[in-house]
Design an enzyme around this catalytic site. Sequence first.
Site, PDB file in Angstrom:
ATOM      1  N   PHE A 184     -18.171   2.530  -3.097  1.00  0.00           N
ATOM      2  CA  PHE A 184     -17.505   3.697  -2.685  1.00  0.00           C
ATOM      3  C   PHE A 184     -16.139   3.222  -2.080  1.00  0.00           C
ATOM      4  CE2 PHE A 184     -16.203   6.694   1.057  1.00  0.00           C
ATOM      5  CZ  PHE A 184     -16.775   7.885   0.401  1.00  0.00           C
ATOM      6  N   SER A 186     -13.946   3.200   0.106  1.00  0.00           N
ATOM      7  CA  SER A 186     -13.537   2.499   1.426  1.00  0.00           C
ATOM      8  C   SER A 186     -14.498   1.087   1.734  1.00  0.00           C
ATOM      9  CB  SER A 186     -13.538   3.787   2.557  1.00  0.00           C
ATOM     10  OG  SER A 186     -14.935   4.089   2.691  1.00  0.00           O
ATOM     11  N   LYS A 187     -15.382   0.945   1.026  1.00  0.00           N
ATOM     12  CA  LYS A 187     -16.058  -0.333   1.376  1.00  0.00           C
ATOM     13  C   LYS A 187     -15.411  -1.680   1.107  1.00  0.00           C
ATOM     14  CE  LYS A 187     -19.801   2.689   1.933  1.00  0.00           C
ATOM     15  NZ  LYS A 187     -20.732   2.738   2.881  1.00  0.00           N
ATOM     16  N   PRO A 188     -16.150  -2.805   1.655  1.00  0.00           N
ATOM     17  CA  PRO A 188     -15.223  -3.905   1.381  1.00  0.00           C
ATOM     18  C   PRO A 188     -14.706  -4.337   0.013  1.00  0.00           C
ATOM     19  CG  PRO A 188     -16.659  -4.414   2.951  1.00  0.00           C
ATOM     20  CD  PRO A 188     -17.046  -2.891   2.311  1.00  0.00           C
TER      21      PRO A 188
END
Length: 370
Positions: A184, A186-188
Amino acid sequence: MSALPFIDLKAQYAALKPSVDARIQRVLDHGQYIMGPEVKELEDKLAAFVGTRHCITVSSGTEALLIALMALDLKPGDEVITTPFTFAATAEVIVLLGGVPVFVDIEPDTCNIDASLIAAAITSKTRAIMPVSLYGQVGDMDEINAIAAAHGLAVIEDAAQSFGASYKGRRSCGLSTFGATSFFPSKPLGCYGDGGALFTDDDGLAQAAREIRVHGQSQRYTHTRVGVGGRMDTLQCAVVLAKLERFEWEIARRLAIGARYQALLEKLPVQRLALRPDRDCVWAQFTLHVQARSQVQQRLSAAGVPTAVHYPKPLHQQPAYAQWAQGQSFPHAERAAQSVMSLPMSADLSEAQQDQVILALTQALDGLEP
Ligand SMILES: *Cc1c(COP(=O)(O)O)cnc(C)c1O
């Protein structure tokens, strides 16, 4: 002062534009949008990065968790032990398969599942334990794996927030039966849409997961088992490949920014997340505990500092999941849900921006009850 982004994906794209654009253009040129060469290239690179024999890319982090449970052949009525303080997807996939989520409370200082409470929750129906590496810090995986081994259970790490994190010198996602992560945005490690991946060292489980990803096919139009449409697009794999070019740098930045936030917060009337010394935290969200949270959030917002709450209500208090908790309460999860607040975080957050956040937070806390 200008408003800060909560997560700065534009700065990241600006830094990676030549490789992202070239990678995308290459897919447009070869036209293999489904299971193109970038899919295997990414799986090989991610498996090497994590240190597992297998990586299977899938259409989202949720699908990764679902396919892991399907590969383990979770049956209706089977119990899976997990935390109530997580994103709904963790419990959702258990319920979708007819399984029963069994909640165990969190440690108040890390917000990860309290491994010392797991053994008491095991019954003859327990099949798996699903810890969540919340905010980017792995939980007590050695302890959890030992409990699982003693009872013949599988362990699925919900590593949607912790890709790139280390635990005793090993990588998140490579610590248990399955590691499941999300790309996704916004994940790292994010793509430009939905994506995810599963990691395992078990050849049989990897084969099962690969078949389930494509409608249970062991060969074209031979449906050996029931599966799902769970492939990750070639284009999204191309985006992750481009982002991998500076991912090690991004992890180092996240660790440094997180450490600087922790140091700057030391003197403020807030409670910081506890970090265990044998692991790090890639801070998918930079989260802390504050009292009078909504007031603090309003003041920060007025100062141009966006915040978020991960998560405002534990799953056992959510309408769709309360029935599985059978009236139990999980006091640490409930307390955390009242006080957690996340601050702007990305690898491209500058020291000046971080100072702006801390100044605004200092002013927002001023005059509030600690
Ligand atoms: C984001 C997230 C998921 C789901 O990932 P998607 O790719 O959005 O499906 C699952 N679990 C946790 C803890 C998450 O943060």
